[in-house]
Design a protein around this motif. Structure first.
Motif, PDB file in Angstrom:
ATOM      1  N   LEU A 108       0.851  -1.196   0.000  1.00 42.32           N
ATOM      2  CA  LEU A 108       0.000   0.000   0.000  1.00 42.32           C
ATOM      3  C   LEU A 108       0.887   1.245   0.000  1.00 42.32           C
ATOM      4  O   LEU A 108       0.493   2.302  -0.462  1.00 42.32           O
ATOM      5  CB  LEU A 108      -0.936   0.006   1.213  1.00 42.32           C
ATOM      6  N   ARG A 132      -1.508  -6.682  -6.778  1.00 45.14           N
ATOM      7  CA  ARG A 132      -2.896  -7.087  -6.542  1.00 45.14           C
ATOM      8  C   ARG A 132      -3.030  -8.587  -6.318  1.00 45.14           C
ATOM      9  O   ARG A 132      -3.792  -9.024  -5.469  1.00 45.14           O
ATOM     10  CB  ARG A 132      -3.770  -6.654  -7.724  1.00 45.14           C
ATOM     11  N   ARG A 135      -1.768  -9.521  -2.848  1.00 47.42           N
ATOM     12  CA  ARG A 135      -2.560  -9.031  -1.720  1.00 47.42           C
ATOM     13  C   ARG A 135      -3.608 -10.025  -1.235  1.00 47.42           C
ATOM     14  O   ARG A 135      -4.019  -9.970  -0.077  1.00 47.42           O
ATOM     15  CB  ARG A 135      -3.215  -7.695  -2.080  1.00 47.42           C
ATOM     16  N   PHE A 142      -8.188  -3.338  10.234  1.00 52.10           N
ATOM     17  CA  PHE A 142      -7.933  -1.922  10.485  1.00 52.10           C
ATOM     18  C   PHE A 142      -8.508  -1.445  11.820  1.00 52.10           C
ATOM     19  O   PHE A 142      -9.453  -2.018  12.341  1.00 52.10           O
ATOM     20  CB  PHE A 142      -8.545  -1.075   9.364  1.00 52.10           C
ATOM     21  N   ASN A 146     -13.102  -0.225   8.688  1.00 50.47           N
ATOM     22  CA  ASN A 146     -13.168   0.015   7.242  1.00 50.47           C
ATOM     23  C   ASN A 146     -14.079  -0.966   6.512  1.00 50.47           C
ATOM     24  O   ASN A 146     -13.717  -1.514   5.466  1.00 50.47           O
ATOM     25  CB  ASN A 146     -11.764  -0.011   6.624  1.00 50.47           C
ATOM     26  N   VAL A 163     -13.493 -10.360  -5.452  1.00 47.95           N
ATOM     27  CA  VAL A 163     -12.269  -9.862  -6.082  1.00 47.95           C
ATOM     28  C   VAL A 163     -11.443 -11.037  -6.615  1.00 47.95           C
ATOM     29  O   VAL A 163     -10.876 -10.976  -7.695  1.00 47.95           O
ATOM     30  CB  VAL A 163     -11.435  -9.027  -5.074  1.00 47.95           C
TER      31      VAL A 163
ATOM     32  N   GLY B 146     -10.183   5.129   4.321  1.00 50.70           N
ATOM     33  CA  GLY B 146      -9.853   3.814   4.874  1.00 50.70           C
ATOM     34  C   GLY B 146     -10.575   2.687   4.157  1.00 50.70           C
ATOM     35  O   GLY B 146     -10.023   1.596   3.981  1.00 50.70           O
ATOM     36  N   VAL B 147     -11.825   2.956   3.725  1.00 46.29           N
ATOM     37  CA  VAL B 147     -12.596   1.923   3.035  1.00 46.29           C
ATOM     38  C   VAL B 147     -11.977   1.633   1.668  1.00 46.29           C
ATOM     39  O   VAL B 147     -11.874   0.479   1.238  1.00 46.29           O
ATOM     40  CB  VAL B 147     -14.068   2.372   2.881  1.00 46.29           C
ATOM     41  N   GLU B 149      -8.821   2.113   0.983  1.00 47.48           N
ATOM     42  CA  GLU B 149      -7.567   1.425   1.286  1.00 47.48           C
ATOM     43  C   GLU B 149      -7.819  -0.065   1.546  1.00 47.48           C
ATOM     44  O   GLU B 149      -7.070  -0.931   1.083  1.00 47.48           O
ATOM     45  CB  GLU B 149      -6.899   2.057   2.502  1.00 47.48           C
ATOM     46  N   ALA B 150      -8.894  -0.359   2.280  1.00 51.70           N
ATOM     47  CA  ALA B 150      -9.232  -1.755   2.574  1.00 51.70           C
ATOM     48  C   ALA B 150      -9.473  -2.521   1.276  1.00 51.70           C
ATOM     49  O   ALA B 150      -8.995  -3.647   1.105  1.00 51.70           O
ATOM     50  CB  ALA B 150     -10.463  -1.818   3.469  1.00 51.70           C
ATOM     51  N   ALA B 151     -10.200  -1.900   0.341  1.00 48.46           N
ATOM     52  CA  ALA B 151     -10.472  -2.560  -0.939  1.00 48.46           C
ATOM     53  C   ALA B 151      -9.170  -2.783  -1.712  1.00 48.46           C
ATOM     54  O   ALA B 151      -8.961  -3.835  -2.308  1.00 48.46           O
ATOM     55  CB  ALA B 151     -11.454  -1.727  -1.763  1.00 48.46           C
ATOM     56  N   ARG B 152      -8.285  -1.778  -1.667  1.00 49.79           N
ATOM     57  CA  ARG B 152      -6.966  -1.939  -2.318  1.00 49.79           C
ATOM     58  C   ARG B 152      -6.206  -3.085  -1.684  1.00 49.79           C
ATOM     59  O   ARG B 152      -5.598  -3.898  -2.374  1.00 49.79           O
ATOM     60  CB  ARG B 152      -6.137  -0.660  -2.139  1.00 49.79           C
ATOM     61  N   ALA B 153      -6.247  -3.151  -0.360  1.00 51.12           N
ATOM     62  CA  ALA B 153      -5.515  -4.197   0.362  1.00 51.12           C
ATOM     63  C   ALA B 153      -6.047  -5.584   0.016  1.00 51.12           C
ATOM     64  O   ALA B 153      -5.360  -6.574   0.203  1.00 51.12           O
ATOM     65  CB  ALA B 153      -5.608  -3.949   1.864  1.00 51.12           C
ATOM     66  N   MET B 154      -7.297  -5.647  -0.466  1.00 49.09           N
ATOM     67  CA  MET B 154      -7.863  -6.944  -0.848  1.00 49.09           C
ATOM     68  C   MET B 154      -7.610  -7.245  -2.324  1.00 49.09           C
ATOM     69  O   MET B 154      -8.101  -8.239  -2.854  1.00 49.09           O
ATOM     70  CB  MET B 154      -9.355  -6.962  -0.547  1.00 49.09           C
ATOM     71  N   GLY B 155      -6.891  -6.358  -2.984  1.00 47.72           N
ATOM     72  CA  GLY B 155      -6.509  -6.614  -4.369  1.00 47.72           C
ATOM     73  C   GLY B 155      -7.502  -6.128  -5.409  1.00 47.72           C
ATOM     74  O   GLY B 155      -7.451  -6.581  -6.556  1.00 47.72           O
ATOM     75  N   ALA B 156      -8.411  -5.223  -5.030  1.00 47.14           N
ATOM     76  CA  ALA B 156      -9.397  -4.725  -5.994  1.00 47.14           C
ATOM     77  C   ALA B 156      -8.753  -3.737  -6.965  1.00 47.14           C
ATOM     78  O   ALA B 156      -7.908  -2.936  -6.578  1.00 47.14           O
ATOM     79  CB  ALA B 156     -10.554  -4.059  -5.254  1.00 47.14           C
ATOM     80  N   THR B 157      -9.160  -3.800  -8.241  1.00 52.22           N
ATOM     81  CA  THR B 157      -8.658  -2.853  -9.238  1.00 52.22           C
ATOM     82  C   THR B 157      -9.382  -1.518  -9.065  1.00 52.22           C
ATOM     83  O   THR B 157     -10.474  -1.472  -8.488  1.00 52.22           O
ATOM     84  CB  THR B 157      -8.947  -3.360 -10.661  1.00 52.22           C
ATOM     85  N   PRO B 158      -8.806  -0.425  -9.588  1.00 50.41           N
ATOM     86  CA  PRO B 158      -9.477   0.872  -9.465  1.00 50.41           C
ATOM     87  C   PRO B 158     -10.912   0.844 -10.015  1.00 50.41           C
ATOM     88  O   PRO B 158     -11.828   1.401  -9.409  1.00 50.41           O
ATOM     89  CB  PRO B 158      -8.582   1.804 -10.283  1.00 50.41           C
ATOM     90  N   ARG B 160     -12.941  -1.681 -10.198  1.00 55.68           N
ATOM     91  CA  ARG B 160     -13.806  -2.399  -9.267  1.00 55.68           C
ATOM     92  C   ARG B 160     -14.113  -1.535  -8.048  1.00 55.68           C
ATOM     93  O   ARG B 160     -15.230  -1.540  -7.529  1.00 55.68           O
ATOM     94  CB  ARG B 160     -13.145  -3.702  -8.819  1.00 55.68           C
ATOM     95  N   ILE B 161     -13.120  -0.780  -7.612  1.00 59.67           N
ATOM     96  CA  ILE B 161     -13.332   0.099  -6.459  1.00 59.67           C
ATOM     97  C   ILE B 161     -14.395   1.148  -6.785  1.00 59.67           C
ATOM     98  O   ILE B 161     -15.254   1.452  -5.971  1.00 59.67           O
ATOM     99  CB  ILE B 161     -11.995   0.752  -6.014  1.00 59.67           C
ATOM    100  N   VAL B 165     -17.218   0.184  -4.418  1.00 57.04           N
ATOM    101  CA  VAL B 165     -16.973   0.933  -3.182  1.00 57.04           C
ATOM    102  C   VAL B 165     -17.458   2.374  -3.307  1.00 57.04           C
ATOM    103  O   VAL B 165     -18.359   2.799  -2.583  1.00 57.04           O
ATOM    104  CB  VAL B 165     -15.469   0.916  -2.793  1.00 57.04           C
TER     105      VAL B 165
END
Lengths: 420, 245
Positions: A108, A132, A135, A142, A146, A163, B146-147, B149-158, B160-161, B165
């Motif tokens: 990140l 990705r 991850r 968090f 979140n 995902v 933060g939400v 960021e959480a989606a990014r941390a789960m590997g979601a593409t922009p 998809r976000i 999201v």
């Protein structure tokens, strides 16, 4: 300066072993090539089950400044390993760099310099697209949970599975399984806003576990929870660690969290790791001033300031604080009392606390010592100092008071200080 | 009796009396006015509806791009952000009627003529797009980073976000924002009567206001108010549903 504490009882911290030309303290020296030996772990390390799963090598992170403020050096040449299967704590005050550190693990954030190696892959070199796919193997929990407020509990836990491209049926099965595992199966249809903090964090943990990751990052996961809920959540994390074998990195500013959950801990200050070792030795034998501060706040077993002044007022005799620990830097309390008995010194416990750190007793006791002969006290203190950590707080005023048994001479206590 | 006599002596009152009698005698001729009202209401709804859907869609796109390219966000890109930001800030403060006229050449190119319902709808769509771009961006900014960021941390593409999201999380305020926009667009339809676009506003001005026929003016205004109330009620209802409360 990094202190690497070693416990006599526990497993050796990985960094304490000579390994591929690394010096004894586990830190490669400047100019020395980094050693990502993760694909071929040395047999010694494997035997000790101390195989690094996450390695930081000379990692620095600088946030560029703006017109309003200068640049921020969030991480400053950080080098250490986190071993597979352990619960590793990173403790520090806010701004110490611990949140940045944990975000380097799943990409990140990117380091300004240095390498971050996770499961044999240098994540600090991957593109966003490559990250990705990595991850899915690293769950994250968090502080503010979140969760998606627009989705139900089940919908939130299902998200990482969507995902990952899992089918509807697979997702439904897995979500039910996960919600049962974290103990909120009855809340599947509820929305996050309808849940308590502890329940929301359970959803967060279920979501993080959905894709069966090998690593779980907990960024201040209990900081927004009350003490009781914190214990519940920590218990859940320990269960995740022991039953599923997931390596957990716990970021916290509370030493009590480290005490309850962590196997090893790194203490951070101003972007540097100032001390690293297993939890028990950090508590029992802290070296860095920052570590002592954290240990002190967690235990509150030593009188200081106002409480020390009040204590002296009530107890005129010789006061000493002895550290009670399990063979690391100090002896058990029974040995200490045996010594006092041998020297015919009376001891009253006037302050202190013993608690558990990693299932072993740790804490300190402040004793008021009295004996007919002051020399006995001196001898006893000297002997105790050889087997336990002793902090001599002295007697209230003149030495005349030492050696007087309060039980026999209650009248003496009423004599004004100056006259006696 | 006395008041009546005083009235005849006062020219101003005389005027108002004649006005009253005029509007009374002009009591609405529903045979003629009824169909006019229906047609006008239909035109307003059609113009406002098209402007809202087309403008709203492009506004959503622009708002998303503006949010995503903002420094520090998912697809940060200073050039795109600055250009779009300046463009929106340039178009929005131009008074609507001036914008409609200034847009003439482009309108002619796209629609074929610069007056009429189609021309007006084109101009309204563009203004609605720029207005809703800002509206969308403002609502997205309020989403907890933060939400994302959480989606990014789960590997979601922009992308998809954006779909799973950003839009769902900001849905309730977005619905309310678009409701606000809908009311604004109905207001615009009244103004585009100036370029022969018809609609309720035009009807109120041409058949009511300019002919001193207050009854017609009031009826048309009442229909516009009812329309706006309906839109607002629908918006509130949908927003409440989206909030899950």
């Amino acid at each position: 300066m990094v202190h690497e504490s070693l416990a006599s009882g526990g497993a050796l911290p990985q960094g304490g072993l000579p390994k591929d030309g690394l010096p004894q303290d586990g830190l490669p020296q400047d100019g020395m090539p980094p050693t990502p030996i993760l694909n071929e772990p040395s047999p010694i390390l494997e035997n000790l089950q101390a195989e690094p799963i996450i390695s930081f090598r000379h990692v620095s992170k600088i946030f560029p400044g703006s017109r309003k403020r200068g640049e921020v050096r969030a991480l400053d040449d950080v080098t250490f390993d986190i071993n597979a299967g352990e619960i590793f704590g990173v403790i520090g005050y806010s701004g110490a760099g611990k949140s940045t550190l944990v975000r380097l693990i799943n990409g990140l954030e990117r380091p300004t310099s240095g390498q971050v190696i996770v499961d044999g892959i240098e994540v600090s070199r991957l593109s966003e697209g490559q990250l990705r796919s990595i991850r899915a193997d690293i769950g994250m929990v968090f502080q503010q949970f979140n969760l998606l407020n627009s989705r139900t509990v089940a919908g939130n836990v299902s998200y990482p599975l969507e995902v990952a491209g899992k089918s509807r049926v697979e997702r439904a099965t897995r979500v039910t399984e996960l919600l049962e595992y974290v103990g909120i199966a009855d809340k599947a249809g509820a929305y996050p806003k309808q849940l308590s903090g502890g329940q929301r964090q359970r959803v967060g943990i279920a979501r993080a576990l959905a894709t069966s990751p090998h690593i779980l990052l907990a960024d201040e996961a209990t900081s927004a929870l009350d003490p009781e809920t914190t214990q519940d959540v920590l218990r859940l994390l320990k269960k995740v660690n022991s039953e599923l074998g997931i390596t957990i990195v716990v970021i916290t500013h509370a030493m009590s969290v480290v005490r309850t959950a962590c196997d090893r801990v790194a203490v951070m200050e101003n972007g540097k790791v100032v001390e690293l070792g297993n939890t028990y030795s950090i508590f029992a034998d802290p070296h860095a001033p920052m570590t002592r501060k954290f240990v002190g706040t967690a235990l509150q077993d030593k009188p200081a300031g106002d409480s020390l002044a009040r204590l002296r007022n009530r107890h005129p005799g010789r006061l000493i604080t002895v550290t009670v620990a399990d063979g690391v830097a100090s002896s058990s309390s029974s040995e200490i009392f045996r010594v006092l008995g041998r020297h015919a010194v009376d001891a009253a416990v006037v302050y202190g606390g013993i608690t558990e750190v990693g299932d072993r007793p740790y804490g300190s006791l402040t004793l008021e010592l009295t004996a007919p002969d002051a020399a006995d006290i001196e001898a006893a203190v000297a002997e105790i100092a050889m087997i336990a950590g002793v902090e001599d707080l002295g007697a209230r005023s003149s030495s005349a008071r030492v050696g007087v048994r309060p039980a026999n001479n209650l009248a003496h206590l009423r004599v004004p200080r100056g006259i006696a | 009796m006395i008041t009546a006599r005083l009235n005849t002596l006062n020219s101003a009152s005389l005027y108002s009396a004649s006005l009253n009698s005029a509007s009374l005698s002009n009591a609405i001729d529903w045979q003629r006015f009824g169909p006019l009202l229906w047609t006008a209401a239909g035109q307003t709804i059609r113009m406002a509806g098209i402007a809202l859907v087309v403008g709203g869609f492009f506004g959503l796109l622009m708002g998303l791009v503006l949010y995503l390219t903002r420094p520090g966000n998912l697809l940060q890109n200073r050039a795109i952000f600055t250009i779009l930001n300046v463009l929106i800030n340039t178009v929005r403060p131009i008074p609507f009627i001036i914008f409609v006229v200034a847009l003439g050449p482009i309108t002619r190119l796209v629609v074929g003529r610069i007056i009429g319902i189609e021309a007006a709808t084109f101009a309204m769509s563009i203004v609605a797009a720029f207005a809703s771009a800002r509206l969308v961006e403002q609502n997205l900014v309020t989403i907890d980073p933060g939400v994302v960021e959480a989606a990014r941390a789960m590997g979601a593409t922009p992308w998809r976000i954006v779909r799973t999201v950003l839009v769902p999380e900001a849905l309730a305020p977005l619905i309310l924002g678009y409701t606000f926009l809908a009311v604004g667009v109905v207001d615009m339809t009244a103004i585009v009567g100036m370029i022969g676009a018809g609609g309720l506003g035009d009807l109120a001005i041409v058949h009511g206001y300019r002919q001193f026929n207050w009854a017609i003016t009031y009826v048309v205004v009442a229909v516009i108010i009812a329309l706006v109330q309906l839109v607002q009620m629908l918006g509130n209802f949908l927003a409440r549903k989206a909030l899950h409360r």
